[in-house]
Design a protein around this motif. Structure first.
Motif, short mmCIF file in Angstrom:
data_model
loop_
_atom_site.label_atom_id
_atom_site.label_comp_id
_atom_site.label_asym_id
_atom_site.label_seq_id
_atom_site.Cartn_x
_atom_site.Cartn_y
_atom_site.Cartn_z
N SER A 281 -9.19 -19.81 27.04
CA SER A 281 -8.29 -18.71 26.70
C SER A 281 -8.90 -17.73 25.69
O SER A 281 -8.23 -16.80 25.24
CB SER A 281 -6.97 -19.25 26.14
OG SER A 281 -7.21 -20.03 24.96
N THR A 282 -10.16 -17.92 25.35
CA THR A 282 -10.83 -17.08 24.36
C THR A 282 -11.95 -16.30 25.02
O THR A 282 -12.73 -16.87 25.79
CB THR A 282 -11.41 -17.94 23.21
OG1 THR A 282 -10.38 -18.78 22.69
CG2 THR A 282 -11.96 -17.07 22.11
N VAL A 283 -12.04 -15.01 24.73
CA VAL A 283 -13.03 -14.17 25.39
C VAL A 283 -14.42 -14.46 24.85
O VAL A 283 -14.60 -14.84 23.69
CB VAL A 283 -12.71 -12.67 25.21
CG1 VAL A 283 -11.39 -12.32 25.86
CG2 VAL A 283 -12.69 -12.29 23.73
N SER A 284 -15.41 -14.28 25.71
CA SER A 284 -16.81 -14.44 25.32
C SER A 284 -17.27 -13.24 24.51
O SER A 284 -16.86 -12.11 24.78
CB SER A 284 -17.69 -14.60 26.56
OG SER A 284 -17.28 -15.70 27.34
N VAL B 34 -10.51 -28.31 19.92
CA VAL B 34 -11.29 -27.18 20.41
C VAL B 34 -11.27 -27.06 21.94
O VAL B 34 -11.31 -25.96 22.49
CB VAL B 34 -12.74 -27.27 19.89
CG1 VAL B 34 -13.47 -28.50 20.44
CG2 VAL B 34 -13.52 -26.00 20.22
N GLU B 35 -11.18 -28.18 22.65
CA GLU B 35 -11.23 -28.12 24.12
C GLU B 35 -10.03 -27.40 24.71
O GLU B 35 -10.06 -26.96 25.86
CB GLU B 35 -11.34 -29.53 24.70
CG GLU B 35 -12.71 -30.18 24.48
CD GLU B 35 -13.85 -29.33 25.04
OE1 GLU B 35 -13.68 -28.75 26.13
OE2 GLU B 35 -14.90 -29.25 24.39
N TRP C 97 -6.70 -21.72 13.86
CA TRP C 97 -6.07 -23.05 13.89
C TRP C 97 -6.83 -24.02 14.80
O TRP C 97 -6.42 -25.17 14.97
CB TRP C 97 -4.61 -22.94 14.36
CG TRP C 97 -4.45 -22.24 15.69
CD1 TRP C 97 -4.53 -22.80 16.94
CD2 TRP C 97 -4.17 -20.86 15.89
NE1 TRP C 97 -4.33 -21.87 17.91
CE2 TRP C 97 -4.10 -20.65 17.29
CE3 TRP C 97 -3.98 -19.78 15.04
CZ2 TRP C 97 -3.85 -19.40 17.84
CZ3 TRP C 97 -3.72 -18.53 15.59
CH2 TRP C 97 -3.66 -18.35 16.97
N ILE C 98 -7.94 -23.56 15.37
CA ILE C 98 -8.74 -24.42 16.23
C ILE C 98 -9.89 -25.02 15.43
O ILE C 98 -10.63 -24.30 14.74
CB ILE C 98 -9.30 -23.61 17.42
CG1 ILE C 98 -8.16 -23.09 18.30
CG2 ILE C 98 -10.25 -24.48 18.25
CD1 ILE C 98 -7.31 -24.15 18.94
N ASP C 99 -10.04 -26.35 15.52
CA ASP C 99 -11.16 -27.02 14.87
C ASP C 99 -11.69 -28.09 15.81
O ASP C 99 -11.40 -28.08 17.01
CB ASP C 99 -10.76 -27.60 13.51
CG ASP C 99 -9.57 -28.57 13.61
OD1 ASP C 99 -9.35 -29.14 14.70
OD2 ASP C 99 -8.87 -28.75 12.59
N GLN D 185 -21.91 -19.57 27.86
CA GLN D 185 -20.97 -18.48 28.10
C GLN D 185 -19.53 -18.96 27.99
O GLN D 185 -18.66 -18.24 27.49
CB GLN D 185 -21.20 -17.88 29.49
CG GLN D 185 -20.44 -16.60 29.76
CD GLN D 185 -21.05 -15.38 29.08
OE1 GLN D 185 -22.23 -15.37 28.79
NE2 GLN D 185 -20.26 -14.36 28.84
N ARG D 186 -19.26 -20.18 28.46
CA ARG D 186 -17.88 -20.68 28.54
C ARG D 186 -17.49 -21.59 27.38
O ARG D 186 -16.30 -21.68 27.06
CB ARG D 186 -17.69 -21.44 29.86
CG ARG D 186 -17.94 -20.62 31.13
CD ARG D 186 -16.94 -19.49 31.29
NE ARG D 186 -17.14 -18.74 32.53
CZ ARG D 186 -16.49 -18.97 33.66
NH1 ARG D 186 -15.59 -19.95 33.73
NH2 ARG D 186 -16.74 -18.24 34.74
N ARG D 187 -18.45 -22.25 26.74
CA ARG D 187 -18.13 -23.23 25.70
C ARG D 187 -18.86 -22.96 24.39
O ARG D 187 -19.08 -23.87 23.59
CB ARG D 187 -18.47 -24.66 26.20
CG ARG D 187 -17.59 -25.16 27.35
CD ARG D 187 -16.17 -25.38 26.85
NE ARG D 187 -15.28 -25.93 27.84
CZ ARG D 187 -14.54 -25.20 28.68
NH1 ARG D 187 -14.63 -23.88 28.66
NH2 ARG D 187 -13.72 -25.77 29.55
N ASP D 188 -19.23 -21.73 24.19
CA ASP D 188 -19.99 -21.38 23.00
C ASP D 188 -19.86 -19.87 22.78
O ASP D 188 -19.37 -19.14 23.64
CB ASP D 188 -21.46 -21.76 23.18
CG ASP D 188 -22.20 -21.93 21.87
OD1 ASP D 188 -21.63 -21.62 20.82
OD2 ASP D 188 -23.37 -22.36 21.92
N TYR D 189 -20.28 -19.41 21.61
CA TYR D 189 -20.32 -17.97 21.30
C TYR D 189 -18.98 -17.28 21.58
O TYR D 189 -18.90 -16.27 22.28
CB TYR D 189 -21.47 -17.29 22.06
CG TYR D 189 -22.81 -17.86 21.67
CD1 TYR D 189 -23.30 -17.70 20.38
CD2 TYR D 189 -23.58 -18.58 22.59
CE1 TYR D 189 -24.52 -18.25 20.00
CE2 TYR D 189 -24.81 -19.13 22.22
CZ TYR D 189 -25.26 -18.95 20.93
OH TYR D 189 -26.47 -19.49 20.55
#
Length: 440
Positions: free
Chosen positions: A286-289, A280-281, A274-276, A264-268
């Motif tokens: 700051s990105t919604v699930s 990525v960390e 600009w993130i690779d 839920q927090r680190r995937d999907y």
């Protein structure tokens, strides 16, 4: 319904290291049905012609398989599901600071007998479906799926909203506050590479919506769930990415925040372009699930580089789907790379008979008089909210939610005059290989 189960503490998972021997008890599969991307954990998608030709309801032995670890061998009579709610604190307080939960346990017999069994026809689609298209632009992280990680099935079990009302004890005077802010997290009774177990969550408003059709499914296509598809119990979240329909379900918790699971927090998530892998960390929090699926449409047949040994008109077939219960109201096909478009001849999609929502995919067909070698077949769809697919793929590091126009090139339709020569040459090649397999 009154709940009289005593308060208990559910089992806690801890992260373990997985090795090849953990997969020795995985169930058998019909491998010829699938394009296998990884054997351990087993991840495979059906071949597109088989998928679309199977019809509106995908047979269980054709349904795509997405796993993050070994398939657990759970006994129906021993399995329990633990349900709890983290009550809101006084207004303005930090509810996460006092995470005490009163848990209750249900057996599979309870789940299968205490609430009405409802049936929902819904498609599940991996968020990484068509990741291959993004991997062609730039490196992505994940299984390089083609376009077959979607299937449609008939699921049966009690509504989650009814189970939560009776068991979780959500207070009526706080229901509005909780519906607005709370989530329902799910945990599986399994072991995975990335975390202690597979977990995910959905907003409480989705779970408690009787028209949202979220169910605790113990049947698939009229039969008990298979182990590959979550036996003995999984949650089905129609209209959402498949990652939210947790298999091997063991824990359900109503809580004031999303699941803290890796998945839920680190995937999907659709990370910014600009993130690779190098930064990525910095972006996860700051990105919604991801929740609802976007609008999607795919050509399943003919396939890239296919040779059609028939001079008659060709029927192009495929699927289309959108999230949130939105209908597919238009599918358009182009045979000249998107210069001109025509509506397809047939769209087969049926709403849920009770909620009226479109949880199942649409299968479509279009008869094309002739396919030239130079033809580029392109398809796009529109849903009932006016959403449409973008012309070009939008890259993101996790390679999720690729829904660009789907293109098929290099299809060769043999004219009548060349068919017999082609068949003769093919027969000669087969005979040569049979009698002289080493080409000597």
């Amino acid at each position: 319904m009154e709940a009289h189960q005593e308060c208990i503490v559910p089992p806690q998972h801890s992260k373990v290291e997985l090795c090849d021997t953990d997969y020795a008890q995985d169930p058998p599969r019909i491998l010829s049905n699938y394009l296998v991307h990884a054997p351990m954990p087993f991840n495979a998608e059906p071949h597109l012609p088989l998928l679309v030709n199977a019809g509106l309801i995908t047979p269980t032995e054709v349904f795509f398989k997405r796993n993050h670890g070994p398939i657990p061998d759970i006994q129906l009579e021993d399995h329990q599901v633990y349900i709890g709610v983290q009550q809101p604190g006084p207004s303005g307080t930090d509810t996460s600071a006092s995470p005490s939960v009163e848990w209750k346990a249900l057996s599979m017999h309870d789940i299968m007998t205490k609430w009405p069994k409802v049936t929902v026809t819904a498609s599940l689609q991996c968020a990484g479906n068509r990741r291959e298209g993004l991997a062609q632009l730039k490196e992505v992280k994940g299984v390089i799926w083609k376009a077959g990680t979607i299937s449609n099935a008939v699921w049966s079990g009690p509504r989650l909203c009814e189970v939560l009302k009776d068991i979780a004890g959500v207070p009526d005077d706080l229901l509005h506050q909780m519906i607005r802010n709370y989530h329902v997290s799910f945990e599986a009774d399994d072991y995975v590479k990335e975390d202690a177990c597979y977990g995910s969550s959905i907003p409480l408003r989705k779970a408690m919506d009787p028209l949202g059709d979220v169910i605790l499914a113990y049947e698939m296509n009229g039969e008990p769930l298979t182990r590959d598809h979550g036996f003995p119990l999984r949650v089905i979240v129609p209209g959402y990415i498949g990652a939210r329909s947790v298999k091997f379900l063991q824990k359900i918790l109503v809580q004031p925040e999303e699941s803290t699971s890796f998945f839920q927090r680190r995937d999907y998530k659709i990370l910014p372009p600009w993130i690779d892998g190098t930064n990525v960390e910095t972006a996860w929090d700051s990105t919604v699930s991801l929740g609802e699926m976007n609008v999607q449409c795919v050509i399943c047949t003919p396939m890239e580089k296919e040779v059609i040994l028939c001079p008659k008109p060709v029927t192009v077939k495929g699927y289309a789907i959108s999230g949130g219960g939105r209908a597919i109201y238009r599918v358009e096909l182009s045979v000249d790379g998107g210069k001109t478009w025509e509506p397809v001849d047939k769209i087969d999609q049926t709403p849920d008979p009770i909620s009226g929502m479109y949880w199942a995919w649409a299968l479509w067909e279009k008869k094309v008089p002739k396919i030239l070698t130079t033809s580029e077949l392109v398809v796009r769809a529109y849903d009932s909210s006016g959403n449409m697919q973008p012309e070009f793929p939008i890259w993101n590091y996790r390679g999720v939610m690729n829904n660009a126009w789907f293109r098929v090139n290099n299809v060769t339709q043999m004219p009548q005059s060349n068919m017999y020569l082609t068949l003769f040459v093919q027969d000669m090649l087969v005979c040569k290989e049979f009698f002289d397999p080493f080409g000597k």
